[in-house]
Motif scaffolding. Structure first.
Motif, PDB file in Angstrom:
ATOM      1  N   GLU A 324       0.826  -1.203   0.000  1.00 11.02           N
ATOM      2  CA  GLU A 324       0.000   0.000   0.000  1.00 11.02           C
ATOM      3  C   GLU A 324       0.866   1.262   0.000  1.00 11.02           C
ATOM      4  O   GLU A 324       0.588   2.229  -0.714  1.00 11.02           O
ATOM      5  CB  GLU A 324      -0.931  -0.019   1.215  1.00 11.02           C
ATOM      6  N   GLY A 328       1.203   4.068  -3.032  1.00 10.78           N
ATOM      7  CA  GLY A 328       0.935   5.480  -2.758  1.00 10.78           C
ATOM      8  C   GLY A 328       2.091   6.372  -3.150  1.00 10.78           C
ATOM      9  O   GLY A 328       1.891   7.461  -3.715  1.00 10.78           O
ATOM     10  N   PHE A 349      -3.060   0.507  -6.527  1.00 17.10           N
ATOM     11  CA  PHE A 349      -3.337   1.070  -5.202  1.00 17.10           C
ATOM     12  C   PHE A 349      -4.600   0.451  -4.605  1.00 17.10           C
ATOM     13  O   PHE A 349      -4.636   0.103  -3.417  1.00 17.10           O
ATOM     14  CB  PHE A 349      -3.481   2.595  -5.300  1.00 17.10           C
TER      15      PHE A 349
END
Length: 375
Positions: A324, A328, A349
């Motif tokens: 994650e 990002g 994502f």
């Protein structure tokens, strides 16, 4: 005991074959078509079966290739790299491991060849929101009736249930962890209602499965008796497989970021020449390599029941967060481009976020890790 995590000739061949197949047969353009359609294509599933992927971690005795998690993890990593849609994880990992861990020899002989060949698709229905990911998260009821069982309850977040020929349902025969059993429900079945859920990750389909007085035979209970341990081992093993998939996705995000940093020019020079972007990419590389180490450790301790709870919890906690975070950061490197529908990074994502909740969030895995080491 010293374990080498270096790739062997065999795993290198599996990786190159898998990557070539996925890039040619399931490129991102086809992934987008599939995610906007039915979620997968039977033509692709059958092509995977011709390569023996569904039975990779199933014994030769039961129609599989006789490999283990190390080899299966290579395939899962490559699938994560290209966000391959379809019921592979649900069938080749979740359903297969449930049968391997909980089934009697007779049940394994009856069920595993069907999954190994790809002729049928399975999935696992374990929890109901918002109960959690441990035994307390199982609320469906299995009541004895006429020498068999009647199942009632509701399962959520069941992967690829609409494509499944059989769903393995966790249901309660009594109180406490050891009152949970795994029941094989053949589909279609009277009393089973399957409803699509609204997903964050549109490349992986999840469903709500409602069971209303569903009748199954006595032999539908895997192992012949309830018990939480086979369920826990199944979930631990599945966590190691999911971690491998997450590493593949994180690596692809890093590759996208580095490629953009090399080719995007500002003020007459590539943005990758600026220190801030260099540091971002370097930090991403560290996270990806650490996640890879956790996933490899989980794959290599797949059959070590003393080490598995630790390695699975470690992989579940770290790989979820790493994927994650890297996804990002890649969006940040891409700038405005990363927020558009046309760029693939938003799909990564979303997969990263959804995967982090699939088999327990990082906090849950940290609790499991603390319990495993006696804290």
């Amino acid at each position: 005991m010293t374990v080498s995590y270096s790739p062997t000739e065999e795993t290198a061949l599996i990786r190159s074959t898998t990557r070539q197949f996925l890039e040619e047969v399931v490129p991102m353009t086809r992934v987008r078509d599939m995610m906007l359609g039915d979620g997968f294509e039977m033509e692709v599933w059958k092509a995977m079966a011709d390569l023996g992927w569904q039975g990779l971690a199933i014994s030769e005795e039961h129609g599989g290739a006789g490999y283990g998690m190390v080899e299966l993890a290579v395939v899962l990593e490559e699938m994560g790299r290209l966000l391959t849609p379809g019921p592979f994880f649900a069938s080749a990992v979740l359903a297969t491991q449930a049968i391997v861990n909980a089934g009697t020899p007779e049940q394994q002989s009856a069920l595993l060849p069907r999954l190994a060949s790809g002729a049928e698709i399975g999935t696992l229905a374990t929890f109901e929101h918002p109960r959690g990911w441990d035994s307390g998260g199982v609320g469906a009821i299995a009541s004895p009736s006429n020498g068999g069982w009647v199942l009632d309850g509701e399962k959520r977040f069941v992967l690829d249930a609409a494509a499944a020929d059989l769903v393995i349902v966790a249901a309660r025969t009594g109180g406490g962890p050891d009152g949970v059993g795994l029941f094989v429900v053949e589909l279609p079945q009277t009393g089973v209602e399957i409803t699509p859920m609204q997903e964050l990750d549109v490349t992986r389909r999840q469903y709500e499965v409602r069971l209303d007085k569903v009748k199954v035979g006595k032999d539908a209970l895997l192992g012949g008796s309830p018990g939480w341990m086979p369920v826990l081992v199944t979930l631990c093993r599945a966590s190691t497989g999911l971690a491998a998939e997450q590493v593949g996705g994180a690596q692809r995000c890093l590759d996208i970021a580095v490629e953009h940093a090399k080719n995007r020019y500002q003020f007459g020079r590539p943005i990758g020449s600026y220190q801030a972007i260099k540091h971002m990419c370097a930090d991403m590389l560290v996270r990806v390599e650490q996640a890879r180490s956790c996933a490899l450790h989980g794959a290599h301790t797949f059959d070590d029941f003393d080490e598995l709870p630790i390695s699975a919890a470690l992989a579940g906690a770290y790989c979820s967060e790493a994927y994650e975070w890297v996804a990002g950061q890649t969006i940040q490197v891409l700038g405005g481009t990363g927020f558009t529908w046309e760029h693939d990074i938003h799909l990564y994502f979303k997969r990263a976020k959804a995967s982090s909740l699939l088999l327990g969030d990082p906090l849950y895995h940290r609790r499991m890790l603390a319990d495993a080491i006696g804290l």
